[in-house]
Design a protein around this motif. Sequence first.
Motif, PDB file in Angstrom:
ATOM      1  N   LYS A  30       0.821  -1.231   0.000  1.00  0.00           N
ATOM      2  CA  LYS A  30       0.000   0.000   0.000  1.00  0.00           C
ATOM      3  C   LYS A  30       0.849   1.273   0.000  1.00  0.00           C
ATOM      4  CE  LYS A  30      -3.923  -1.965  -0.225  1.00  0.00           C
ATOM      5  NZ  LYS A  30      -4.254  -2.252  -1.599  1.00  0.00           N
ATOM      6  N   ASP A  31       1.990   1.227   0.667  1.00  0.00           N
ATOM      7  CA  ASP A  31       2.835   2.426   0.713  1.00  0.00           C
ATOM      8  C   ASP A  31       3.541   2.700  -0.612  1.00  0.00           C
ATOM      9  OD1 ASP A  31       4.524   0.208   1.085  1.00  0.00           O
ATOM     10  OD2 ASP A  31       5.953   1.365   2.292  1.00  0.00           O
ATOM     11  N   GLU A  32       3.408   1.807  -1.578  1.00  0.00           N
ATOM     12  CA  GLU A  32       4.004   2.008  -2.906  1.00  0.00           C
ATOM     13  C   GLU A  32       2.997   2.471  -3.950  1.00  0.00           C
ATOM     14  OE1 GLU A  32       6.755   2.340  -4.541  1.00  0.00           O
ATOM     15  OE2 GLU A  32       7.946   2.017  -2.764  1.00  0.00           O
ATOM     16  N   MET A  33       1.739   2.597  -3.576  1.00  0.00           N
ATOM     17  CA  MET A  33       0.709   2.965  -4.550  1.00  0.00           C
ATOM     18  C   MET A  33       0.976   4.328  -5.185  1.00  0.00           C
ATOM     19  SD  MET A  33      -1.303   0.806  -5.553  1.00  0.00           S
ATOM     20  CE  MET A  33      -0.925  -0.882  -5.198  1.00  0.00           C
ATOM     21  N   PHE A  34       1.615   5.225  -4.454  1.00  0.00           N
ATOM     22  CA  PHE A  34       1.906   6.548  -5.011  1.00  0.00           C
ATOM     23  C   PHE A  34       3.370   6.679  -5.406  1.00  0.00           C
ATOM     24  CE2 PHE A  34      -1.826   7.127  -2.288  1.00  0.00           C
ATOM     25  CZ  PHE A  34      -2.715   7.583  -3.250  1.00  0.00           C
ATOM     26  N   GLY A  35       4.091   5.590  -5.302  1.00  0.00           N
ATOM     27  CA  GLY A  35       5.497   5.566  -5.678  1.00  0.00           C
ATOM     28  C   GLY A  35       5.703   4.765  -6.946  1.00  0.00           C
ATOM     29  N   LEU A  36       6.345   3.629  -6.812  1.00  0.00           N
ATOM     30  CA  LEU A  36       6.696   2.808  -7.963  1.00  0.00           C
ATOM     31  C   LEU A  36       5.462   2.314  -8.732  1.00  0.00           C
ATOM     32  CD1 LEU A  36       9.012   1.570  -9.581  1.00  0.00           C
ATOM     33  CD2 LEU A  36       8.945  -0.398  -8.029  1.00  0.00           C
ATOM     34  N   ALA A  37       4.416   1.921  -8.038  1.00  0.00           N
ATOM     35  CA  ALA A  37       3.206   1.434  -8.715  1.00  0.00           C
ATOM     36  C   ALA A  37       2.635   2.513  -9.625  1.00  0.00           C
ATOM     37  CB  ALA A  37       2.154   0.986  -7.702  1.00  0.00           C
ATOM     38  N   SER A  38       2.570   3.717  -9.113  1.00  0.00           N
ATOM     39  CA  SER A  38       2.052   4.835  -9.896  1.00  0.00           C
ATOM     40  C   SER A  38       2.937   5.117 -11.110  1.00  0.00           C
ATOM     41  CB  SER A  38       1.969   6.085  -9.012  1.00  0.00           C
ATOM     42  OG  SER A  38       1.539   7.192  -9.757  1.00  0.00           O
ATOM     43  N   GLN A  39       4.246   5.064 -10.918  1.00  0.00           N
ATOM     44  CA  GLN A  39       5.188   5.310 -12.012  1.00  0.00           C
ATOM     45  C   GLN A  39       5.076   4.234 -13.090  1.00  0.00           C
ATOM     46  OE1 GLN A  39       7.035   8.102 -12.362  1.00  0.00           O
ATOM     47  NE2 GLN A  39       7.509   7.308 -14.386  1.00  0.00           N
ATOM     48  N   ILE A  40       4.933   2.986 -12.669  1.00  0.00           N
ATOM     49  CA  ILE A  40       4.775   1.884 -13.626  1.00  0.00           C
ATOM     50  C   ILE A  40       3.510   2.089 -14.450  1.00  0.00           C
ATOM     51  CG2 ILE A  40       4.243  -0.591 -13.785  1.00  0.00           C
ATOM     52  CD1 ILE A  40       6.222  -1.026 -11.454  1.00  0.00           C
ATOM     53  N   ARG A  41       2.439   2.452 -13.786  1.00  0.00           N
ATOM     54  CA  ARG A  41       1.163   2.687 -14.493  1.00  0.00           C
ATOM     55  C   ARG A  41       1.299   3.836 -15.483  1.00  0.00           C
ATOM     56  NH1 ARG A  41      -3.399   1.868  -9.715  1.00  0.00           N
ATOM     57  NH2 ARG A  41      -3.123  -0.405  -9.550  1.00  0.00           N
ATOM     58  N   ARG A  42       1.950   4.908 -15.052  1.00  0.00           N
ATOM     59  CA  ARG A  42       2.133   6.060 -15.962  1.00  0.00           C
ATOM     60  C   ARG A  42       2.960   5.684 -17.182  1.00  0.00           C
ATOM     61  NH1 ARG A  42       2.639   9.013 -11.152  1.00  0.00           N
ATOM     62  NH2 ARG A  42       4.896   9.064 -11.309  1.00  0.00           N
ATOM     63  N   SER A  43       3.990   4.880 -16.982  1.00  0.00           N
ATOM     64  CA  SER A  43       4.830   4.448 -18.104  1.00  0.00           C
ATOM     65  C   SER A  43       4.022   3.620 -19.103  1.00  0.00           C
ATOM     66  CB  SER A  43       6.028   3.634 -17.607  1.00  0.00           C
ATOM     67  OG  SER A  43       6.889   4.440 -16.852  1.00  0.00           O
ATOM     68  N   ALA A  44       3.201   2.711 -18.591  1.00  0.00           N
ATOM     69  CA  ALA A  44       2.377   1.875 -19.474  1.00  0.00           C
ATOM     70  C   ALA A  44       1.374   2.729 -20.243  1.00  0.00           C
ATOM     71  CB  ALA A  44       1.656   0.802 -18.662  1.00  0.00           C
ATOM     72  N   VAL A  45       0.752   3.669 -19.561  1.00  0.00           N
ATOM     73  CA  VAL A  45      -0.209   4.563 -20.218  1.00  0.00           C
ATOM     74  C   VAL A  45       0.506   5.415 -21.265  1.00  0.00           C
ATOM     75  CG1 VAL A  45      -1.742   6.560 -19.842  1.00  0.00           C
ATOM     76  CG2 VAL A  45      -1.872   4.566 -18.324  1.00  0.00           C
ATOM     77  N   SER A  46       1.727   5.795 -20.974  1.00  0.00           N
ATOM     78  CA  SER A  46       2.519   6.587 -21.908  1.00  0.00           C
ATOM     79  C   SER A  46       2.779   5.834 -23.217  1.00  0.00           C
ATOM     80  CB  SER A  46       3.834   6.986 -21.242  1.00  0.00           C
ATOM     81  OG  SER A  46       4.590   7.798 -22.090  1.00  0.00           O
ATOM     82  N   VAL A  47       2.953   4.525 -23.124  1.00  0.00           N
ATOM     83  CA  VAL A  47       3.188   3.705 -24.320  1.00  0.00           C
ATOM     84  C   VAL A  47       2.036   3.896 -25.318  1.00  0.00           C
ATOM     85  CG1 VAL A  47       3.324   1.332 -25.206  1.00  0.00           C
ATOM     86  CG2 VAL A  47       4.659   2.001 -23.186  1.00  0.00           C
ATOM     87  N   VAL A  48       0.809   3.650 -24.872  1.00  0.00           N
ATOM     88  CA  VAL A  48      -0.334   3.752 -25.795  1.00  0.00           C
ATOM     89  C   VAL A  48      -0.664   5.197 -26.141  1.00  0.00           C
ATOM     90  CG1 VAL A  48      -1.386   1.521 -25.281  1.00  0.00           C
ATOM     91  CG2 VAL A  48      -1.988   3.494 -23.894  1.00  0.00           C
ATOM     92  N   SER A  49      -0.417   6.099 -25.208  1.00  0.00           N
ATOM     93  CA  SER A  49      -0.686   7.515 -25.478  1.00  0.00           C
ATOM     94  C   SER A  49       0.222   8.045 -26.581  1.00  0.00           C
ATOM     95  CB  SER A  49      -0.501   8.342 -24.205  1.00  0.00           C
ATOM     96  OG  SER A  49      -1.421   7.944 -23.224  1.00  0.00           O
TER      97      SER A  49
END
Length: 130
Positions: A30-49
Amino acid sequence: MVTHFKELKVWQKGMMLVKEVYLFTKVFPKDEMFGLASQIRRSAVSVVSNIAEGAARESTKDFLRFLSMTRGSLAELETQILIALDLEYVSEAKKILEMMDEVSRMVNGLQKALEEKLTTHHSSLATLEE
């Protein structure tokens, strides 16, 4: 001829990757939801964007530039996945890494096709000018 980015197979595969990434990061501490997890999600979204934005541009040269950024986002995503593995937030990432590899190969293929189109177009113009 593709009339919309949603018709691109690479974009469709990228969307599947985004969904998998969201599922992958759901198990992070839970303490990573705004850290690495969020960054990973942004990177994946960036791919399709980047694929979508590039396809919507007016020129092949612009599309190629956005595909280059897509490759950068894929490398960033891979690095972050490897960090998550190293930190033992997850025990394996085989499926996601395979999906990323497939999207990467598709991006490379699309880049090559667009570069050929650009080269052929420039060769045709040079012949016309002679």
